[in-house]
Write an enzyme that holds these catalytic residues in place. Sequence first.
Site, PDB file in Angstrom:
ATOM      1  N   HIS A 110      -4.901  -9.501   1.200  1.00 27.31           N
ATOM      2  CA  HIS A 110      -5.114  -9.764   2.617  1.00 27.31           C
ATOM      3  C   HIS A 110      -5.842  -8.576   3.240  1.00 27.31           C
ATOM      4  CE1 HIS A 110      -2.072 -13.179   3.627  1.00 27.31           C
ATOM      5  NE2 HIS A 110      -2.715 -13.398   2.498  1.00 27.31           N
ATOM      6  N   TYR A 238       1.634 -12.583  13.731  1.00 26.49           N
ATOM      7  CA  TYR A 238       2.804 -12.132  14.471  1.00 26.49           C
ATOM      8  C   TYR A 238       2.602 -12.575  15.914  1.00 26.49           C
ATOM      9  CZ  TYR A 238       3.734  -8.944  10.542  1.00 26.49           C
ATOM     10  OH  TYR A 238       3.991  -8.405   9.307  1.00 26.49           O
ATOM     11  N   PRO A 330      12.015  -6.119   9.690  1.00 28.10           N
ATOM     12  CA  PRO A 330      10.935  -6.613   8.822  1.00 28.10           C
ATOM     13  C   PRO A 330       9.595  -6.768   9.510  1.00 28.10           C
ATOM     14  CG  PRO A 330      12.438  -8.395   9.410  1.00 28.10           C
ATOM     15  CD  PRO A 330      13.056  -7.127   9.927  1.00 28.10           C
ATOM     16  N   LYS A 334       7.889  -3.165   5.818  1.00 26.69           N
ATOM     17  CA  LYS A 334       8.061  -1.843   5.220  1.00 26.69           C
ATOM     18  C   LYS A 334       9.239  -1.714   4.259  1.00 26.69           C
ATOM     19  CE  LYS A 334       4.531  -0.223   7.192  1.00 26.69           C
ATOM     20  NZ  LYS A 334       3.346  -0.208   6.339  1.00 26.69           N
ATOM     21  N   TYR A 422      -0.039  -0.153   8.752  1.00 24.23           N
ATOM     22  CA  TYR A 422       0.338  -1.408   8.101  1.00 24.23           C
ATOM     23  C   TYR A 422       0.049  -1.363   6.595  1.00 24.23           C
ATOM     24  CZ  TYR A 422       1.377  -6.407   7.870  1.00 24.23           C
ATOM     25  OH  TYR A 422       1.954  -7.624   7.587  1.00 24.23           O
TER      26      TYR A 422
END
Length: 427
Positions: A110, A238, A330, A334, A422
């Site tokens: 991704h 998200y 979550p 991580k 990220y």
Amino acid sequence: MLVRRSCPVCTISRPLRPFLSCRILRKYIATNFLGRANLMTQVCIIGAGPAGLLLGHLLRAEGVDCVVLERRTPDYVLSRIRAGVLERVTVELMERLGLDQRLKAEGLAHDGFNLADGERLIRIDMQELVGQHVVVYGQTELTRDLMDAREERGLEVIYETEDVTLHDVESDSPHVTYVKDGKEHRVDARFIVGCDGFYGPSRKAIPASVGQEFERAYPFGWLGILADVPPCNHELIYANHARGFALASQRSSTRSRYYVDVPLTDKVEDWSDDRLWDELAARLGPEAAAHMTRGPALEKSIAPLRSFVFAPMRHGSLMLCGDSAHIVPPTGAKGLNLAASDVHYAADALIRFFQKNDNDAVSAYSDTALSRVWKSERFSWSLTKLMHRFPEDGDFERKMQVAELDYIASSRAAQTSIAENYVGLPV
């Protein structure tokens, strides 16, 4: 292997000592010469989840002897539904072990992910911003790869161990006792590494006068659904919606993982599949909803969210890795990756200790690991605050979220910071 004075077999005659690296011979000597059914090893690892198995494989690859104790059965370990986004550090450790064949074949690279606020999608292009990507590959599959290789690579894992107890961790000769098949066993080691999760015995072996806990409990949990349906987007979404948080994730091109936040008082039984799909469609927005495929749940569960750090992560001959030392919400993906970075530091420290008689990395382990832990905790906390509606928040806090998302949408610098965190900070 050099046998240190603290080793329980130092009374054995010198000609036998070079052979003590042989696990079978050491067990034979312990049973027949010491008069007890002990197992002797250099490192005893508590917990055979991905962190414990990963550490065990890394140590064995460098000739460091170890044994892994696990409370559950192998099938139970593989049945746990967990994370699916891998940072570079986790992928690189699997590459280092040569256990990345399925990960490369089945993992989904991704290059970006999305933040949604109402009808707007803000794409964070990690590849363009920081030149890196993440890999979507289920924790269950990574654990399976490590588990399947243990016999071939000489990694001893003892499953279904009960009443695991750590002893003398302040000394140079700690040991672990456990019960299996109704009989008590003992493992003598130079180091113990706790990879046994938040509720395991390892952290509890550190005296309260030594350790300190830092915790933030969140007023909601994540209700998750796993279904064999194609994802609604090729990248994660998200979403911050007036009805609450939602996440569109995936495990493969045909298996999807979705979440919504719910009050801690909610139960899985309160949420039928249809109700959950309807809620996801509303929170993710019309574009994602238009591409959403509904299907029966393979698994549904509610996980409470917390931020937790325990310090120090080393006490005497005991080291902590993963959830035994820290928990992250979550939101930032991580959990598994932080465990992998702990394992990276712990493995290198232990290898240097046994190969070069160098204790510096072991002494520095806690500070080194915690430096990265706290940065990852910060990112997960900040993303959780940004994308969730907290019960105590009012109009001011909501305006701050809107302003932050507006800033992220228009600022390359803000997007770069998010992308850098990220994909995972350097180890």
